[in-house]
Design a protein around this motif. Sequence first.
Motif, PDB file in Angstrom:
ATOM      1  N   CYS A   1      -2.577   4.868   8.614  1.00 13.77           N
ATOM      2  CA  CYS A   1      -2.473   3.800   7.612  1.00 13.77           C
ATOM      3  C   CYS A   1      -1.586   4.202   6.442  1.00 13.77           C
ATOM      4  O   CYS A   1      -0.888   3.362   5.878  1.00 13.77           O
ATOM      5  CB  CYS A   1      -3.860   3.403   7.110  1.00 13.77           C
ATOM      6  SG  CYS A   1      -4.873   2.629   8.374  1.00 13.77           S
ATOM      7  N   GLY A   2      -1.586   5.471   6.097  1.00 12.11           N
ATOM      8  CA  GLY A   2      -0.791   5.937   4.972  1.00 12.11           C
ATOM      9  C   GLY A   2       0.693   5.875   5.206  1.00 12.11           C
ATOM     10  O   GLY A   2       1.490   5.856   4.269  1.00 12.11           O
TER      11      GLY A   2
ATOM     12  N   GLY B   1       2.113   3.371   7.097  1.00 15.74           N
ATOM     13  CA  GLY B   1       2.475   2.028   7.563  1.00 15.74           C
ATOM     14  C   GLY B   1       2.392   1.908   9.074  1.00 15.74           C
ATOM     15  O   GLY B   1       3.294   1.356   9.700  1.00 15.74           O
TER      16      GLY B   1
ATOM     17  N   TYR C   1      -1.159  -3.539   3.065  1.00 15.50           N
ATOM     18  CA  TYR C   1      -1.933  -2.768   2.089  1.00 15.50           C
ATOM     19  C   TYR C   1      -2.720  -3.717   1.196  1.00 15.50           C
ATOM     20  O   TYR C   1      -2.235  -4.777   0.811  1.00 15.50           O
ATOM     21  CB  TYR C   1      -1.023  -1.891   1.240  1.00 15.50           C
ATOM     22  CG  TYR C   1      -0.424  -0.729   1.996  1.00 15.50           C
ATOM     23  CD1 TYR C   1      -1.237   0.265   2.534  1.00 15.50           C
ATOM     24  CD2 TYR C   1       0.948  -0.620   2.173  1.00 15.50           C
ATOM     25  CE1 TYR C   1      -0.695   1.334   3.230  1.00 15.50           C
ATOM     26  CE2 TYR C   1       1.506   0.442   2.862  1.00 15.50           C
ATOM     27  CZ  TYR C   1       0.682   1.418   3.387  1.00 15.50           C
ATOM     28  OH  TYR C   1       1.213   2.471   4.076  1.00 15.50           O
TER      29      TYR C   1
ATOM     30  N   SER D   1      -3.484  -3.770  -1.899  1.00 19.48           N
ATOM     31  CA  SER D   1      -2.855  -4.164  -3.165  1.00 19.48           C
ATOM     32  C   SER D   1      -1.748  -5.191  -2.940  1.00 19.48           C
ATOM     33  O   SER D   1      -1.506  -6.047  -3.798  1.00 19.48           O
ATOM     34  CB  SER D   1      -2.301  -2.947  -3.903  1.00 19.48           C
ATOM     35  OG  SER D   1      -1.365  -2.259  -3.097  1.00 19.48           O
ATOM     36  N   ASP D   2      -1.083  -5.135  -1.792  1.00 19.60           N
ATOM     37  CA  ASP D   2      -0.014  -6.107  -1.492  1.00 19.60           C
ATOM     38  C   ASP D   2      -0.550  -7.517  -1.314  1.00 19.60           C
ATOM     39  O   ASP D   2       0.158  -8.486  -1.594  1.00 19.60           O
ATOM     40  CB  ASP D   2       0.741  -5.710  -0.219  1.00 19.60           C
ATOM     41  CG  ASP D   2       1.666  -4.536  -0.425  1.00 19.60           C
ATOM     42  OD1 ASP D   2       1.802  -4.067  -1.576  1.00 19.60           O
ATOM     43  OD2 ASP D   2       2.265  -4.076   0.569  1.00 19.60           O
TER      44      ASP D   2
ATOM     45  N   PRO E   1      -5.679  -1.882   4.901  1.00 26.22           N
ATOM     46  CA  PRO E   1      -6.217  -0.636   4.382  1.00 26.22           C
ATOM     47  C   PRO E   1      -6.254  -0.647   2.854  1.00 26.22           C
ATOM     48  O   PRO E   1      -5.275  -1.021   2.206  1.00 26.22           O
ATOM     49  CB  PRO E   1      -5.245   0.426   4.901  1.00 26.22           C
ATOM     50  CG  PRO E   1      -3.976  -0.295   5.148  1.00 26.22           C
ATOM     51  CD  PRO E   1      -4.333  -1.724   5.439  1.00 26.22           C
TER      52      PRO E   1
ATOM     53  N   PHE F   1      -6.780   2.007   0.026  1.00 29.19           N
ATOM     54  CA  PHE F   1      -6.884   3.429  -0.291  1.00 29.19           C
ATOM     55  C   PHE F   1      -7.624   3.568  -1.610  1.00 29.19           C
ATOM     56  O   PHE F   1      -7.072   3.315  -2.674  1.00 29.19           O
ATOM     57  CB  PHE F   1      -5.487   4.067  -0.352  1.00 29.19           C
ATOM     58  CG  PHE F   1      -4.866   4.206   0.999  1.00 29.19           C
ATOM     59  CD1 PHE F   1      -4.993   5.385   1.708  1.00 29.19           C
ATOM     60  CD2 PHE F   1      -4.183   3.146   1.575  1.00 29.19           C
ATOM     61  CE1 PHE F   1      -4.445   5.511   2.972  1.00 29.19           C
ATOM     62  CE2 PHE F   1      -3.624   3.265   2.838  1.00 29.19           C
ATOM     63  CZ  PHE F   1      -3.759   4.454   3.539  1.00 29.19           C
TER      64      PHE F   1
ATOM     65  N   TYR G   1       3.245   3.580   0.235  1.00 31.52           N
ATOM     66  CA  TYR G   1       3.401   2.581  -0.815  1.00 31.52           C
ATOM     67  C   TYR G   1       2.374   2.855  -1.899  1.00 31.52           C
ATOM     68  O   TYR G   1       1.213   2.527  -1.760  1.00 31.52           O
ATOM     69  CB  TYR G   1       3.210   1.178  -0.215  1.00 31.52           C
ATOM     70  CG  TYR G   1       3.435   0.063  -1.191  1.00 31.52           C
ATOM     71  CD1 TYR G   1       4.716  -0.269  -1.608  1.00 31.52           C
ATOM     72  CD2 TYR G   1       2.364  -0.654  -1.696  1.00 31.52           C
ATOM     73  CE1 TYR G   1       4.926  -1.299  -2.502  1.00 31.52           C
ATOM     74  CE2 TYR G   1       2.567  -1.694  -2.593  1.00 31.52           C
ATOM     75  CZ  TYR G   1       3.849  -2.005  -2.988  1.00 31.52           C
ATOM     76  OH  TYR G   1       4.050  -3.021  -3.877  1.00 31.52           O
TER      77      TYR G   1
ATOM     78  N   HIS H   1      -1.594   1.689  -6.794  1.00 34.18           N
ATOM     79  CA  HIS H   1      -2.536   2.699  -7.259  1.00 34.18           C
ATOM     80  C   HIS H   1      -2.159   3.209  -8.643  1.00 34.18           C
ATOM     81  O   HIS H   1      -0.988   3.274  -8.991  1.00 34.18           O
ATOM     82  CB  HIS H   1      -2.583   3.869  -6.276  1.00 34.18           C
ATOM     83  CG  HIS H   1      -3.027   3.434  -4.926  1.00 34.18           C
ATOM     84  ND1 HIS H   1      -2.171   2.830  -4.028  1.00 34.18           N
ATOM     85  CD2 HIS H   1      -4.240   3.455  -4.332  1.00 34.18           C
ATOM     86  CE1 HIS H   1      -2.848   2.513  -2.935  1.00 34.18           C
ATOM     87  NE2 HIS H   1      -4.095   2.879  -3.093  1.00 34.18           N
TER      88      HIS H   1
ATOM     89  N   LEU I   1      -7.057   2.835  -6.287  1.00 27.40           N
ATOM     90  CA  LEU I   1      -6.639   1.455  -6.063  1.00 27.40           C
ATOM     91  C   LEU I   1      -6.798   0.658  -7.358  1.00 27.40           C
ATOM     92  O   LEU I   1      -7.843   0.740  -8.015  1.00 27.40           O
ATOM     93  CB  LEU I   1      -7.489   0.832  -4.944  1.00 27.40           C
ATOM     94  CG  LEU I   1      -7.144  -0.580  -4.498  1.00 27.40           C
ATOM     95  CD1 LEU I   1      -5.747  -0.635  -3.880  1.00 27.40           C
ATOM     96  CD2 LEU I   1      -8.162  -1.069  -3.469  1.00 27.40           C
TER      97      LEU I   1
ATOM     98  N   LEU J   1     -10.285   5.898   2.322  1.00 28.73           N
ATOM     99  CA  LEU J   1      -9.841   4.530   2.544  1.00 28.73           C
ATOM    100  C   LEU J   1     -10.897   3.707   3.239  1.00 28.73           C
ATOM    101  O   LEU J   1     -11.791   4.234   3.896  1.00 28.73           O
ATOM    102  CB  LEU J   1      -8.529   4.472   3.324  1.00 28.73           C
ATOM    103  CG  LEU J   1      -8.548   4.789   4.828  1.00 28.73           C
ATOM    104  CD1 LEU J   1      -8.686   3.520   5.636  1.00 28.73           C
ATOM    105  CD2 LEU J   1      -7.287   5.497   5.230  1.00 28.73           C
TER     106      LEU J   1
END
Length: 182
Positions: A10-11, A13, A72, A74-75, A111, A113, A122, A126, A131, A167
């Motif tokens: 996941c980190g 992508g 992600y 946050s996206d 995900p 994080f 990305y 954070h 997060l 995560l």
Amino acid sequence: MSGDELYEICGQGGERELCDLLRHALNSELRPARLAQREKTIPGLVSRADVVVWEGNDRTRPAAMIEAKMIYASDVVDIRDRWQRYLSADATKLQPAVSAGVPAYLVTWVPAFLRVTREIRYMKGHVDGKLRFDLEHTRTAALDLLGEFGTPLHAASTHATSDDGELVLDAYLTHLAPLRQE
């Protein structure tokens, strides 16, 4: 799968890796009655679906089609419009199948994080390794975004701790409805 492996996928992508794991999981559950294949083109229905599920040995009509995205957490909040366009393109791509009565789905991995000690692909979402958004806020935003394309189901949630951070990976399954004509 270990927390370190999930964090690594996941980190960086890892949408393709997650699709491969989805195909493998589907085949573990569905075989021999059904078979899931990756990256399939079916003329007249879809150009390169992420996953196609077939009934037994019948390769004339799929039992289901899936397009998948990893977004992600946050996206989902920060750049919602961009992801709305990407998901819209996937939903549009599957519309010929939906119109032909083939069940079609968006699978969306989100995900979050919660703690980052080694940079991920990305980092904008954070601050000081944490997060920027509350997990419930990102989950509500994901359900809202996916609701534009059908009925989303928060299908699974996995918590992983790694030497590199922590995560939560949420998985959503959205049964695609026919697109509204405007």
